[in-house]
Design an enzyme around this catalytic site. Structure first.
Site, PDB file in Angstrom:
ATOM      1  N   GLU A 275      39.342  38.465  42.997  1.00 39.56           N
ATOM      2  CA  GLU A 275      39.924  38.909  41.723  1.00 39.56           C
ATOM      3  C   GLU A 275      41.429  39.124  41.805  1.00 39.56           C
ATOM      4  OE1 GLU A 275      39.505  42.862  38.858  1.00 39.56           O
ATOM      5  OE2 GLU A 275      37.865  42.301  40.203  1.00 39.56           O
ATOM      6  N   ASP A 276      41.918  39.662  42.919  1.00 40.71           N
ATOM      7  CA  ASP A 276      43.308  40.122  42.978  1.00 40.71           C
ATOM      8  C   ASP A 276      44.212  39.321  43.913  1.00 40.71           C
ATOM      9  OD1 ASP A 276      42.711  42.132  41.187  1.00 40.71           O
ATOM     10  OD2 ASP A 276      42.266  43.607  42.743  1.00 40.71           O
TER      11      ASP A 276
END
Length: 777
Positions: free
Chosen positions: A143-144
C-alpha cells in the site's frame, strides 16, 4: 466538573471531543526501538488529552505504559515458541520491511518501521505462526511503497503475499466519497478474511497499535478513526472471541471519541469505589475459603468492569450510573467442567443469588465460542456482584478466541470451538457479499451482524441456534437455510401456531412451516433484525424484480414493434447488436430489463431497432397507428415493475393510462385522474394501457360512507362489506356535525363490478345517507 452527572443526558452534554484537544505526551522514542504495551482492559495511571487548562490529566486516554524493546527483543520472545529457522525468516522480513519503508515516518515523527514491528509484537503475544508475523512486518509495503504483490510472493511465498494484499486498502480506484472508499476497503479485507482468518488478526493488531498512538492525529481524524474502531473493529474482535484486543480497542475508542463521558464515568467510579475496595477483598477471601473447605483447587480474581462496558450498559438499558449494580465481577477458574457446577452451588450457598440472572454459557456457548457460568449475587452491604466460573481452557478461549487455535493447536473441533464458529460466520459473510448490491450495503449488513445480543432457540430436533436479540420467526427460518426462509409461511412456537413477525424468546422451540409456492414479502424487511435474513430477502426481491422487469420489458417492446409490423424475433440482428453495444448492454435480456424498469422508453428503442428514428414517413405511419394503438394489457401479475397510483387507485374496468417512472417501471392511473395533468407534449412519458380480459388478484380502492351516529354502525357496515367477499384494509372515521359521521374504507375488490355490488349492498342500510368512491388529488 466537581459534581458527577448521574445520567446519560448529562454525559451527552459533555460528550463532544473538543477541537482544541492537545496531543498526549508520548514516550521518548529511540531510533531502533518501538513502543508497545501489554493487552489490558484499563491502564493506570492514565494521562489526558483535550483537558481544560489547569485540570488534572488523570482520566482521558489510557496511557501506553511503554515497554521499549528492539527487534532482537522480539526475536528472543519468538524463540520461546518458534523454531530458529522460522525466527530467522521473521528477522529477514523485518529487514526487508525496514528497507522498503526507509525514509518514511509516522505522524509522530518516528521511523515508519516502528509500526510494523509493534504490530508483529502484538501478534507474537497471541502466539501467531511465523507467516502471520512475516505478513505483519510487510502489511503496509504494497500500500505505501513501490513493492508489488508479486515481489512479496517471490521472496516470502504466496501465502504471505495473500495476507499482505488482504490487509492493504484499495488505493488504485477513485471513489465518490470517503464512506464508499472505506466500505470497499473493508469489504476487500473481510472477503480476504474468509479465505484466511489471519488477515483480520493482522488488521486488528494494526488497528490496536494505531489506536495506541492516535494522539499524534488531528482531533477530526481521532474521532473518525475511533468511531470506525467502535463500530467495526472492536465488534469483529468480539465476534472472534479475542477479548483482550476488544477491551483495549473499546477503551481507546471511547477515550478519543467521548473523552468527557469517559472522564465522568471514571470520576463516578472513583467516588463510589472507595467504600467497595474492602468489599472486594472480603468477597475474594470468602470465595477462597469456601473453595479450600471443599478441597477445590481454583483461582479467584476480582476486577472492575471496563469503562466502555459500563457506558454501553447505561446507554443500551437507559440506566443511570447508580443503577449499574454489577460494576465489580469475580472470576473463579478451576480444572474441570463438573467442578464449575460444584463451585456454582458453593457461591449460591455463600451469597443469595439474584433471580433471573443466571446464565449457563457452558451448556449453550456464545456465538464466538465463549463458555462460562454467570451468576449475580447479593454480596456484602447489599451490593450486587457478578461471579464467572470457568475452566482454564475456557479462560484461554475467552481471552484469545480464534487466536487460541494458533496459540495451543488444541484440536478441539466441537461446535463451541471458536475456529468452527468463526468458519460459520465467514460463510455468512460470503453469502451476504453475494447478495449485497454494493460495498456500502455489504458493510451495513456486516455492522448489523456484529451486534448480536444473543437469544438461543431450539429446533424440533433439539439443535440450538443463536440469533440476535429481537429476532423473529423469519430470522430463525433464514438461520436454518436461505431456501427455508424464502418459502416460510408460518411457524409453531412450542407447538402453538405463530405469525412470521413473532419475536422469539430464549429457550423456545420453533418449527418452520413452508409452502412450495411461497416467496419473500417486502414487508418482512420491516421486522427482521439479522443480517442474513435482510440480505437474503433483498437479494431475492432484486432477482425477482429483475426477472419481472425483463418479462415486462419484452411485452412493452413487442407492443411497440407491432406498430411497425414486426416483433422481437424478427429484428435485424446487426441493428440489435449495434444498439446493445452503444448502450453498454450485455445482451437483449439486459435491454428488456432496462425497458421494464422505465430506464429506456420502448417507443424509442423500437424506432432504433427498425431503423425508423429519422424516417419521417415511418413517423407519420406511427402517428396513424397511435389513433388505434396496440395497447399493453395489464394483468395484475406483473409484480413490482407495475404499480398502481394511490391517488386514484385504479381497478379493473376503469379506463386507465400509465406513466413511466425511471427505476420503478410504470405507474398506472385512472384516465380521469387529476394528478396526470395535461398529457399533451408528454408522449415520451405516457404508455397506452388497458386491462386484460381476465385480470387476476385483488385491487385496493377507497369509498366514503356517510352514516348516522348510532352505536354499532361501523360493525353493520363492515359486516355488509364482508358479505360481498371483500376485505377491509383500513378505516378512518371523521365526525361531521354530531349527527353523522364519514367512514372512509380502504377495501380490496376484483374490479368495478365487484365494487358496484358492494355499494348496492351498502345503500340498503337505512343509516347510510351517501356513498362515493374516493379519488385524491
Amino acid at each position: 466538573m466537581n459534581d458527577v452527572p448521574a445520567t446519560l443526558g448529562q454525559l451527552g452534554a459533555q460528550g463532544v471531543c473538543p477541537a482544541s484537544a492537545t496531543p498526549l505526551p508520548h514516550g521518548a522514542s529511540g531510533l531502533i526501538s518501538v513502543g508497545s504495551r501489554p493487552l489490558q482492559a484499563v491502564a493506570a495511571p492514565e494521562s489526558g488529552s483535550g483537558l481544560r487548562s489547569g485540570e488534572r490529566a488523570d482520566s482521558e486516554v489510557p496511557a501506553p505504559t511503554e515497554q521499549r524493546y528492539l527487534i532482537s527483543d522480539l526475536c528472543a520472545y519468538l524463540d520461546a515458541y518458534l523454531p530458529p529457522e522460522q525466527v530467522k525468516e521473521c528477522y529477514r522480513a523485518y529487514m526487508f520491511g525496514a528497507e522498503a519503508h526507509s525514509g518514511q515516518t509516522r505522524k509522530s515523527g518516528e521511523p515508519y518501521i516502528y509500526h510494523p514491528l509493534a504490530v508483529a509484537r502484538i501478534l507474537a503475544e497471541m502466539r501467531m505462526d511465523y507467516k502471520c508475523l512475516i505478513a505483519a512486518f510487510l502489511h503496509d509495503v504494497i500500500e505505501d511503497t513501490e513493492i508489488a504483490k508479486d515481489q512479496v510472493a517471490e521472496l516470502f511465498g504466496e501465502d504471505v503475499a495473500e495476507l499482505v494484499d488482504g490487509v492493504s486498502k484499495l488505493t488504485q480506484i477513485d471513489f465518490k466519497s470517503r464512506a464508499e472508499a472505506q466500505a470497499a476497503s473493508l469489504q476487500k479485507m473481510l472477503l480476504a478474511m474468509t479465505r484466511d482468518i489471519r488477515v483480520i488478526l493482522i488488521k486488528l493488531a494494526d488497528r490496536l497499535h494505531n489506536m495506541r498512538t492516535l494522539d499524534s492525529m488531528s482531533p477530526e481524524a481521532c474521532r473518525r478513526i475511533s468511531r470506525e474502531t467502535l463500530d467495526i473493529f472492536a465488534p469483529i474482535a468480539n465476534r472472534l472471541g479475542i477479548n483482550r484486543v476488544r477491551v483495549e480497542l473499546e477503551e481507546l475508542g471511547f477515550a478519543h471519541y467521548w473523552p468527557w463521558r469517559r472522564r465522568v464515568i471514571q470520576r463516578a467510579l472513583i467516588k463510589t469505589s472507595g467504600a467497595r475496595i474492602e468489599m472486594v477483598s472480603t468477597v475474594e477471601t470468602a470465595l477462597k475459603r469456601a473453595l479450600q473447605q471443599e478441597d477445590i483447587q481454583g483461582a479467584v480474581e476480582g476486577r472492575r468492569k471496563h469503562l466502555y462496558g459500563i457506558y454501553s450498559k447505561m446507554r443500551d438499558k437507559s440506566r443511570d450510573f447508580s443503577e449499574i449494580v454489577d460494576v465489580f465481577a469475580f472470576r473463579v477458574t478451576v480444572d474441570r467442567v463438573d467442578t464449575c457446577y460444584r463451585v456454582l452451588g458453593l457461591v449460591h450457598n455463600l451469597y443469595k443469588p439474584v433471580p433471573g440472572r443466571f446464565k449457563d454459557y457452558i451448556a449453550i456457548p456464545k456465538a464466538n465460542g465463549y463458555q462460562s457460568l454467570h451468576t449475580a449475587l447479593v454480596g456484602p452491604q447489599g451490593i450486587q456482584i457478578e461471579i464467572q466460573i470457568r475452566t482454564e481452557d475456557m479462560q484461554r478461549v475467552a481471552e484469545s478466541g480464534i487466536a487460541a487455535h494458533w496459540m495451543y493447536k488444541s484440536g478441539n473441533q466441537s461446535t463451541a470451538n471458536p475456529t468452527t464458529l468463526a468458519a460459520d460466520w465467514l460463510q455468512n459473510l460470503l453469502e451476504m457479499q453475494r447478495e449485497a448490491g454494493n460495498s456500502v450495503e455489504f458493510l451495513e449488513h456486516v455492522k448489523v451482524d456484529l451486534f448480536p445480543g444473543e437469544v438461543y432457540i431450539f429446533t424440533p430436533k433439539g439443535h440450538i441456534l443463536s440469533l440476535k436479540r429481537g429476532a423473529t420467526v423469519v430470522d430463525f427460518a433464514y438461520a436454518i437455510h436461505s431456501d427455508v426462509g424464502n418459502s416460510c409461511v408460518a411457524a409453531r412456537i412450542d407447538r402453538r401456531m405463530a405469525h412470521l413477525n413473532t419475536i422469539l424468546r430464549n429457550g423456545q422451540t420453533v418449527e418452520i412451516i413452508t409452502a412450495p409456492g411461497a416467496r419473500p414479502n417486502p414487508g418482512w424487511l420491516n421486522f427482521v433484525v439479522t443480517a442474513k435474513a435482510r440480505v437474503n430477502i433483498r437479494g431475492y426481491l432484486k432477482n425477482i424484480r429483475h426477472l419481472e422487469a425483463q418479462n415486462f420489458g419484452r411485452r412493452l417492446l413487442s407492443v411497440e414493434l407491432a406498430a411497425f409490423n414486426t416483433d422481437v424475433d424478427r429484428v435485424d440482428p446487426l441493428r440489435l447488436a449495434a444498439y446493445l453495444e452503444d448502450g453498454n448492454l450485455r445482451g437483449i435480456e439486459d435491454l428488456f430489463g432496462e425497458i421494464g424498469l422505465g430506464n429506456r422508453l420502448a417507443t424509442l428503442v423500437a424506432r432504433r431497432l427498425v431503423g425508423a428514428e429519422g424516417d419521417e414517413t415511418a413517423g407519420e405511419a406511427r402517428q396513424d397507428q397511435d389513433l388505434h394503438p396496440h395497447r399493453l394489457a395489464i394483468r395484475g401479475t406483473e409484480g413490482m415493475v407495475v404499480s398502481f397510483a394511490r391517488c386514484c387507485r385504479p381497478i379493473p374496468g376503469d379506463d386507465i393510462t400509465a406513466l413511466f417512472s425511471p427505476g420503478r417501471g410504470i405507474v398506472v392511473h385512472r384516465a380521469e385522474c387529476r394528478n396526470l395533468g395535461s398529457l399533451d407534449g408528454k408522449r415520451d412519458k405516457r404508455l397506452d394501457v388497458q386491462w386484460s380480459d381476465q385480470p387476476e388478484g385483488e385491487y385496493p380502492t377507497e369509498i366514503r360512507v356517510e352514516i348516522g351516529n348510532r352505536r354499532g354502525a361501523l360493525a353493520v357496515v363492515a359486516g355488509a362489506i364482508a358479505e360481498q367477499g371483500s376485505n377491509i384494509e383500513n378505516v378512518l372515521s371523521r365526525e361531521k356535525d354530531g349527527m353523522t359521521t364519514d367512514l372512509e374504507f380502504l377495501i380490496l375488490v376484483h374490479g368495478r363490478a365487484h365494487l358496484a355490488r358492494i355499494m348496492r349492498r351498502l345503500r340498503q342500510i337505512p343509516l347510510i345517507t351517501r356513498i362515493v368512491r374516493v379519488a385524491r388529488s
